[in-house]
Enzyme design. Sequence first.
Site, PDB file in Angstrom:
ATOM      1  N   SER A 106       5.491  -6.673   3.095  1.00  0.00           N
ATOM      2  CA  SER A 106       6.026  -6.603   4.462  1.00  0.00           C
ATOM      3  C   SER A 106       6.677  -7.914   4.891  1.00  0.00           C
ATOM      4  O   SER A 106       6.018  -8.947   4.924  1.00  0.00           O
ATOM      5  CB  SER A 106       4.911  -6.314   5.465  1.00  0.00           C
ATOM      6  OG  SER A 106       4.307  -5.090   5.191  1.00  0.00           O
ATOM      7  N   HIS A 113      10.664  -2.972   5.319  1.00  0.00           N
ATOM      8  CA  HIS A 113      10.667  -2.543   3.924  1.00  0.00           C
ATOM      9  C   HIS A 113      12.048  -1.989   3.588  1.00  0.00           C
ATOM     10  O   HIS A 113      12.425  -0.921   4.071  1.00  0.00           O
ATOM     11  CB  HIS A 113       9.614  -1.467   3.679  1.00  0.00           C
ATOM     12  CG  HIS A 113       8.221  -1.959   3.880  1.00  0.00           C
ATOM     13  ND1 HIS A 113       7.455  -2.459   2.864  1.00  0.00           N
ATOM     14  CD2 HIS A 113       7.477  -2.063   4.983  1.00  0.00           C
ATOM     15  CE1 HIS A 113       6.288  -2.834   3.352  1.00  0.00           C
ATOM     16  NE2 HIS A 113       6.275  -2.609   4.630  1.00  0.00           N
ATOM     17  N   HIS A 145       2.921   3.061   1.430  1.00  0.00           N
ATOM     18  CA  HIS A 145       1.518   2.770   1.729  1.00  0.00           C
ATOM     19  C   HIS A 145       0.722   4.049   1.951  1.00  0.00           C
ATOM     20  O   HIS A 145       1.269   5.056   2.406  1.00  0.00           O
ATOM     21  CB  HIS A 145       1.422   1.929   3.012  1.00  0.00           C
ATOM     22  CG  HIS A 145       2.108   0.607   2.932  1.00  0.00           C
ATOM     23  ND1 HIS A 145       3.462   0.461   3.162  1.00  0.00           N
ATOM     24  CD2 HIS A 145       1.639  -0.631   2.641  1.00  0.00           C
ATOM     25  CE1 HIS A 145       3.793  -0.809   3.012  1.00  0.00           C
ATOM     26  NE2 HIS A 145       2.713  -1.501   2.693  1.00  0.00           N
ATOM     27  N   TYR A 193      -1.282   4.458   4.341  1.00  0.00           N
ATOM     28  CA  TYR A 193      -1.318   4.748   5.784  1.00  0.00           C
ATOM     29  C   TYR A 193      -0.108   5.533   6.258  1.00  0.00           C
ATOM     30  O   TYR A 193      -0.108   6.065   7.363  1.00  0.00           O
ATOM     31  CB  TYR A 193      -1.501   3.465   6.619  1.00  0.00           C
ATOM     32  CG  TYR A 193      -0.394   2.442   6.519  1.00  0.00           C
ATOM     33  CD1 TYR A 193       0.865   2.666   7.059  1.00  0.00           C
ATOM     34  CD2 TYR A 193      -0.618   1.221   5.894  1.00  0.00           C
ATOM     35  CE1 TYR A 193       1.869   1.713   6.975  1.00  0.00           C
ATOM     36  CE2 TYR A 193       0.365   0.261   5.797  1.00  0.00           C
ATOM     37  CZ  TYR A 193       1.610   0.515   6.342  1.00  0.00           C
ATOM     38  OH  TYR A 193       2.596  -0.420   6.238  1.00  0.00           O
ATOM     39  N   GLU A 194       0.923   5.604   5.444  1.00  0.00           N
ATOM     40  CA  GLU A 194       2.080   6.427   5.809  1.00  0.00           C
ATOM     41  C   GLU A 194       1.807   7.905   5.491  1.00  0.00           C
ATOM     42  O   GLU A 194       2.620   8.763   5.818  1.00  0.00           O
ATOM     43  CB  GLU A 194       3.322   5.963   5.041  1.00  0.00           C
ATOM     44  CG  GLU A 194       3.790   4.572   5.428  1.00  0.00           C
ATOM     45  CD  GLU A 194       4.877   4.057   4.498  1.00  0.00           C
ATOM     46  OE1 GLU A 194       6.046   4.425   4.709  1.00  0.00           O
ATOM     47  OE2 GLU A 194       4.562   3.327   3.550  1.00  0.00           O
ATOM     48  N   ALA A 217       1.481  -9.109   2.730  1.00  0.00           N
ATOM     49  CA  ALA A 217       1.079  -9.785   3.960  1.00  0.00           C
ATOM     50  C   ALA A 217      -0.394  -9.445   4.158  1.00  0.00           C
ATOM     51  O   ALA A 217      -0.805  -8.311   3.923  1.00  0.00           O
ATOM     52  CB  ALA A 217       1.896  -9.260   5.124  1.00  0.00           C
ATOM     53  N   MET A 249      -3.456  -3.783   3.571  1.00  0.00           N
ATOM     54  CA  MET A 249      -3.374  -2.326   3.461  1.00  0.00           C
ATOM     55  C   MET A 249      -2.553  -1.875   2.244  1.00  0.00           C
ATOM     56  O   MET A 249      -2.058  -0.752   2.209  1.00  0.00           O
ATOM     57  CB  MET A 249      -2.741  -1.756   4.745  1.00  0.00           C
ATOM     58  CG  MET A 249      -3.428  -2.202   6.025  1.00  0.00           C
ATOM     59  SD  MET A 249      -2.504  -1.682   7.473  1.00  0.00           S
ATOM     60  CE  MET A 249      -3.348  -2.616   8.781  1.00  0.00           C
ATOM     61  N   SER A 250      -2.415  -2.769   1.273  1.00  0.00           N
ATOM     62  CA  SER A 250      -1.607  -2.405   0.096  1.00  0.00           C
ATOM     63  C   SER A 250      -2.287  -2.925  -1.168  1.00  0.00           C
ATOM     64  O   SER A 250      -3.497  -3.149  -1.182  1.00  0.00           O
ATOM     65  CB  SER A 250      -0.199  -3.007   0.236  1.00  0.00           C
ATOM     66  OG  SER A 250      -0.247  -4.421   0.187  1.00  0.00           O
ATOM     67  N   ASN A 278      -1.423 -13.798   9.506  1.00  0.00           N
ATOM     68  CA  ASN A 278      -2.194 -13.941  10.754  1.00  0.00           C
ATOM     69  C   ASN A 278      -3.654 -14.126  10.380  1.00  0.00           C
ATOM     70  O   ASN A 278      -4.066 -13.710   9.303  1.00  0.00           O
ATOM     71  CB  ASN A 278      -2.042 -12.658  11.613  1.00  0.00           C
ATOM     72  CG  ASN A 278      -2.463 -11.418  10.823  1.00  0.00           C
ATOM     73  OD1 ASN A 278      -1.700 -10.918   9.981  1.00  0.00           O
ATOM     74  ND2 ASN A 278      -3.668 -10.942  11.069  1.00  0.00           N
ATOM     75  N   HIS A 290       2.154  -6.280  14.672  1.00  0.00           N
ATOM     76  CA  HIS A 290       2.997  -6.157  13.471  1.00  0.00           C
ATOM     77  C   HIS A 290       4.150  -7.164  13.549  1.00  0.00           C
ATOM     78  O   HIS A 290       4.594  -7.691  12.528  1.00  0.00           O
ATOM     79  CB  HIS A 290       3.521  -4.718  13.349  1.00  0.00           C
ATOM     80  CG  HIS A 290       4.240  -4.437  12.062  1.00  0.00           C
ATOM     81  ND1 HIS A 290       3.666  -4.623  10.819  1.00  0.00           N
ATOM     82  CD2 HIS A 290       5.495  -3.987  11.821  1.00  0.00           C
ATOM     83  CE1 HIS A 290       4.531  -4.304   9.872  1.00  0.00           C
ATOM     84  NE2 HIS A 290       5.655  -3.915  10.455  1.00  0.00           N
TER      85      HIS A 290
HETATM   86  N1  HPA Z   1      -5.157  -6.716   8.610  1.00  0.00           N
HETATM   87  C1  HPA Z   1      -4.714  -5.794   7.717  1.00  0.00           C
HETATM   88  N2  HPA Z   1      -3.543  -5.868   7.126  1.00  0.00           N
HETATM   89  C2  HPA Z   1      -2.754  -6.916   7.435  1.00  0.00           C
HETATM   90  C3  HPA Z   1      -3.149  -7.899   8.350  1.00  0.00           C
HETATM   91  C4  HPA Z   1      -4.422  -7.786   8.962  1.00  0.00           C
HETATM   92  O1  HPA Z   1      -4.846  -8.624   9.778  1.00  0.00           O
HETATM   93  N3  HPA Z   1      -2.125  -8.800   8.423  1.00  0.00           N
HETATM   94  C5  HPA Z   1      -1.162  -8.362   7.573  1.00  0.00           C
HETATM   95  N4  HPA Z   1      -1.537  -7.214   6.974  1.00  0.00           N
END
Ligand code: HPA
Length: 246
Positions: free
Chosen positions: A9, A40, A62, A64-65, A92, A184-185, A208, A220
């Site tokens: 990402s 993406h 992903h 989650y999609e 990320a 998440m990947s 983050n 995001h």
């Molecule tokens: N949590 C989950 N996935 C992420 C995060 C997070 O804080 N930051 C970037 N991808």
Amino acid sequence: MSIAVVLGSGLGGFADTPEEGRATPYSEIPGWPASKVIGHAGKLIEGRVGGQDVIVLAGRSHLYEGYTAQQVTFGIRELAKRGVKQVILTNAAGGINTSYHAGELVLISDHINLQNTNPLVGGGNFIDMSEAYSLRLRDIARAVAAGMGLVLKEGVYAGLLGPSFETPAEIRYLRAIGADLVGMSTVMETIAANHLGMEVLGISCVTNMAAGVLPQKLTHAEVLETGERVKGTLTTLLGNIVRALS
Ligand code: HPA
């Protein structure tokens, strides 16, 4: 033999690095599940970096999609078909380990699969995962980074389904079970790549600090902004790692 790089990402910078790069939109590759998330690009780029054949996957799908574990690992199997033996997975991630800071690049030493699925479901593939993230490649990456004046820490990546970010309680739980990073990947791809006999290098960009670590909300937009800020360093690092591997 090609080396592959999968860009996470907001980390698409390396897509422009390969010389004589030929881009194919995923939509033109039969069977490829298209990604719908902002940040993406969704293309496969074949080119050369310092004389080394490289395939870049810019954008990934992903869980989650709504894609299945099979679908999110389609690209990895496509890379294997094209003869890839080493894959660099970038992502990320949220920083759980409080020694990290936003904008830092961290090598993934291991993962915890909390995504409740596995790309190998459907077969009796009891593959070994005790060195899912290659020690050899981590050593090379660390040495290459040191040459750039960059110290790469290592950490355990917890893969969650998403797409909601975690609660502070979930982050405390993840820290307690030994996770340093959350995302998440990557986990499905690492399992598939190990199954296909590839060496995996995982690099997380801490975009983050994870939920509850700092007194601020997660967005995001912050993930993409930090990715944008670190993209240059990551792009240089990836190029130097590929050159070191060739
Ligand atoms: N949590 C989950 N996935 C992420 C995060 C997070 O804080 N930051 C970037 N991808």
